[in-house]
Design a protein around this motif. Structure first.
Motif, PDB file in Angstrom:
ATOM      1  N   LYS A 150       0.831  -1.216   0.000  1.00 50.44           N
ATOM      2  CA  LYS A 150       0.000   0.000   0.000  1.00 50.44           C
ATOM      3  C   LYS A 150       0.858   1.255   0.000  1.00 50.44           C
ATOM      4  O   LYS A 150       0.497   2.267  -0.601  1.00 50.44           O
ATOM      5  CB  LYS A 150      -0.940   0.004   1.209  1.00 50.44           C
ATOM      6  N   PHE A 151       1.981   1.190   0.669  1.00 49.53           N
ATOM      7  CA  PHE A 151       2.905   2.330   0.686  1.00 49.53           C
ATOM      8  C   PHE A 151       3.622   2.459  -0.660  1.00 49.53           C
ATOM      9  O   PHE A 151       3.798   3.568  -1.175  1.00 49.53           O
ATOM     10  CB  PHE A 151       3.930   2.153   1.809  1.00 49.53           C
ATOM     11  N   SER A 164       3.335  12.773   4.204  1.00 42.74           N
ATOM     12  CA  SER A 164       2.964  11.407   4.587  1.00 42.74           C
ATOM     13  C   SER A 164       3.947  10.374   4.033  1.00 42.74           C
ATOM     14  O   SER A 164       4.135   9.308   4.631  1.00 42.74           O
ATOM     15  CB  SER A 164       1.552  11.079   4.101  1.00 42.74           C
ATOM     16  N   PHE A 165       4.588  10.695   2.885  1.00 44.51           N
ATOM     17  CA  PHE A 165       5.577   9.778   2.317  1.00 44.51           C
ATOM     18  C   PHE A 165       6.685   9.505   3.330  1.00 44.51           C
ATOM     19  O   PHE A 165       7.081   8.362   3.554  1.00 44.51           O
ATOM     20  CB  PHE A 165       6.168  10.354   1.021  1.00 44.51           C
ATOM     21  N   TYR A 166       7.200  10.570   3.940  1.00 42.69           N
ATOM     22  CA  TYR A 166       8.304  10.431   4.888  1.00 42.69           C
ATOM     23  C   TYR A 166       7.836   9.787   6.192  1.00 42.69           C
ATOM     24  O   TYR A 166       8.505   8.900   6.733  1.00 42.69           O
ATOM     25  CB  TYR A 166       8.930  11.803   5.152  1.00 42.69           C
ATOM     26  N   ILE A 170       9.150   6.094   7.253  1.00 47.21           N
ATOM     27  CA  ILE A 170       9.945   5.924   8.480  1.00 47.21           C
ATOM     28  C   ILE A 170       9.288   4.880   9.391  1.00 47.21           C
ATOM     29  O   ILE A 170       9.969   4.029   9.978  1.00 47.21           O
ATOM     30  CB  ILE A 170      10.111   7.283   9.202  1.00 47.21           C
ATOM     31  N   LYS A 171       7.970   4.926   9.483  1.00 51.47           N
ATOM     32  CA  LYS A 171       7.256   3.945  10.321  1.00 51.47           C
ATOM     33  C   LYS A 171       7.534   2.513   9.844  1.00 51.47           C
ATOM     34  O   LYS A 171       7.793   1.609  10.657  1.00 51.47           O
ATOM     35  CB  LYS A 171       5.747   4.203  10.265  1.00 51.47           C
ATOM     36  N   LEU A 172       7.469   2.310   8.532  1.00 51.08           N
ATOM     37  CA  LEU A 172       7.694   0.964   7.987  1.00 51.08           C
ATOM     38  C   LEU A 172       9.138   0.502   8.199  1.00 51.08           C
ATOM     39  O   LEU A 172       9.388  -0.661   8.534  1.00 51.08           O
ATOM     40  CB  LEU A 172       7.354   0.930   6.492  1.00 51.08           C
ATOM     41  N   PHE A 178      15.485  -1.398   7.595  1.00 53.18           N
ATOM     42  CA  PHE A 178      15.784  -0.887   6.251  1.00 53.18           C
ATOM     43  C   PHE A 178      16.185  -2.016   5.296  1.00 53.18           C
ATOM     44  O   PHE A 178      15.772  -2.043   4.139  1.00 53.18           O
ATOM     45  CB  PHE A 178      16.902   0.160   6.310  1.00 53.18           C
ATOM     46  N   THR A 179      16.999  -2.963   5.784  1.00 52.60           N
ATOM     47  CA  THR A 179      17.472  -4.052   4.913  1.00 52.60           C
ATOM     48  C   THR A 179      16.307  -4.897   4.412  1.00 52.60           C
ATOM     49  O   THR A 179      16.245  -5.243   3.226  1.00 52.60           O
ATOM     50  CB  THR A 179      18.492  -4.926   5.665  1.00 52.60           C
ATOM     51  N   ASN A 180      15.374  -5.238   5.308  1.00 49.68           N
ATOM     52  CA  ASN A 180      14.192  -6.014   4.892  1.00 49.68           C
ATOM     53  C   ASN A 180      13.356  -5.234   3.892  1.00 49.68           C
ATOM     54  O   ASN A 180      12.916  -5.772   2.869  1.00 49.68           O
ATOM     55  CB  ASN A 180      13.321  -6.371   6.101  1.00 49.68           C
TER      56      ASN A 180
END
Length: 373
Positions: A150-151, A164-166, A170-172, A178-180
């Motif tokens: 969805k993101f 909202s992009f940032y 950041i939440k995800l 970050f690696t995943n």
């Protein structure tokens, strides 16, 4: 120094049509100097913005009867072809001043994804990432792709700035790491045709034409050094030499001797790369198991990973959700121009880095081929 920078920028074309014309002219000049040249153009039966025929253009320098060759490819990711073409043109120009090729040959494949280059997309006419398409089984997706889908792929047209992009990004990243996130996004998925990193539901026409051409022409080849040119990952202007993490120890040492600290495996935990499925080198080498393959991806950095990702996302979001009918109008959107500049920065310094390092990597590959029996 200004003259060097000017000459580097000289190799960068303004359009697919210009790059294609210059490629043919350069190859003709090589032939006029006495080089043995064979040409082919593989038509996709598609047209570009000016109604031009979109073709994968191939030039063979030297004889295909020699048992070792350099396979030099560019533009599998459309907009990255501006840089790939520039490097190839500069290399061909360099070869004009060198002796004729005798005991090996070079295959230049100029722009594997002409649709993407002509229309300023990274993918092809079917929204397929061609460097995820060279695979037998087109199904499935990374386990985590659905968690970030969805993101990655909003069903609205993009705005130039969205806080909202940032925030959501950041939440995800905090939630999954970050690696995943990078691996799930980049690996390649085969279930969502309008989403980012789609690898297709079958082998696309371009890859099929190229594989068929190679089948017809690699009758006597025993060894291939493959170089595929890319932009987008890493520090601006710096080239990372990406190699498969499946590579054998001896080949890894050999490539390290050739390219030193620029070498990096396609491993999300060990640098800018990530595991991919269906890339050109693993796909083509699987078609020719009797040939000894040594393959690298020369990847030139442009902007930071957030900028690259944001602009990829915006362009696909625009393409999938706009309500326009005219492809020329669709192409004029800011997201297409941003994508073009993301993978082909308008910078003399960046141009110079690419041309200098492109020649170095090419020459070391040639020197290696000459050195082996």
């Amino acid at each position: 120094l200004d003259n060097i920078k000017m000459s580097a920028s000289h190799w960068f074309s303004k359009s697919y049509t210009e790059a294609k014309k210059r490629f043919h002219e350069s190859v003709n000049q090589l032939e006029s100097l006495g080089h043995q040249v064979q040409r082919d153009s593989l038509s996709l039966d598609l047209v570009g913005p000016d109604g031009e025929d979109l073709t994968i253009d191939i030039a063979v320098l030297g004889s295909l009867t020699s048992n070792k060759l350099l396979l030099y490819t560019s533009g599998i990711h459309g907009v990255e072809g501006f840089a790939g073409s520039a490097i190839q043109l500069s290399v061909i120009d360099m070869l004009k001043n060198q002796k004729l090729i005798e005991d090996y040959c070079i295959i230049f494949v100029h722009i594997i994804n002409p649709f993407g280059m002509a229309w300023h997309r990274r993918v092809n006419e079917n929204n397929v990432d061609m460097n995820r398409n060279f695979i037998n089984t087109h199904s499935g997706e990374p386990d985590g792709y659905k968690k970030i889908d969805k993101f990655l792929n909003p069903n609205t047209i993009p705005k130039k700035f969205e806080l909202s992009f940032y925030i959501d990004g950041i939440k995800l990243i905090l939630k999954y790491g970050f690696t995943n996130f990078k691996q799930w996004f980049a690996q390649g998925q085969y279930t969502r045709p309008s989403s980012l990193q789609y690898g297709g539901d079958k082998l696309q026409k371009g890859p099929k034409l190229l594989i068929d051409w190679l089948r017809n022409n690699l009758k006597e080849t025993q060894m291939i050094f493959g170089i595929d040119l890319h932009t987008g990952l890493g520090k601006s202007g710096y080239d990372t030499i990406l190699i498969s993490d499946q590579i054998g120890e001896a080949d890894y040492e050999l490539l390290q001797n050739l390219y030193g600290s620029h070498i990096a495996p396609l491993d999300p935990n060990k640098g800018v790369g990530y595991h991919v499925t269906g890339d050109i080198h693993s796909g083509i080498s699987a078609e020719f198991p009797s040939i000894k393959w040594l393959t690298i991806t020369q990847e030139f950095g442009t902007y930071g990973p957030v900028t690259v990702f944001k602009n990829l996302r915006a362009e696909n979001r625009w393409t999938q959700n706009n309500k326009l009918n005219d492809p020329l109008d669709i192409m004029k959107h800011w997201s297409r121009n941003n994508l073009l500049r993301t993978f082909n920065p308008d910078s003399r310094k960046w141009h110079e880095s690419l041309i200098v390092r492109g020649k170095i990597v090419f020459n070391r590959a040639v020197e290696y081929l000459i050195s082996i029996d």
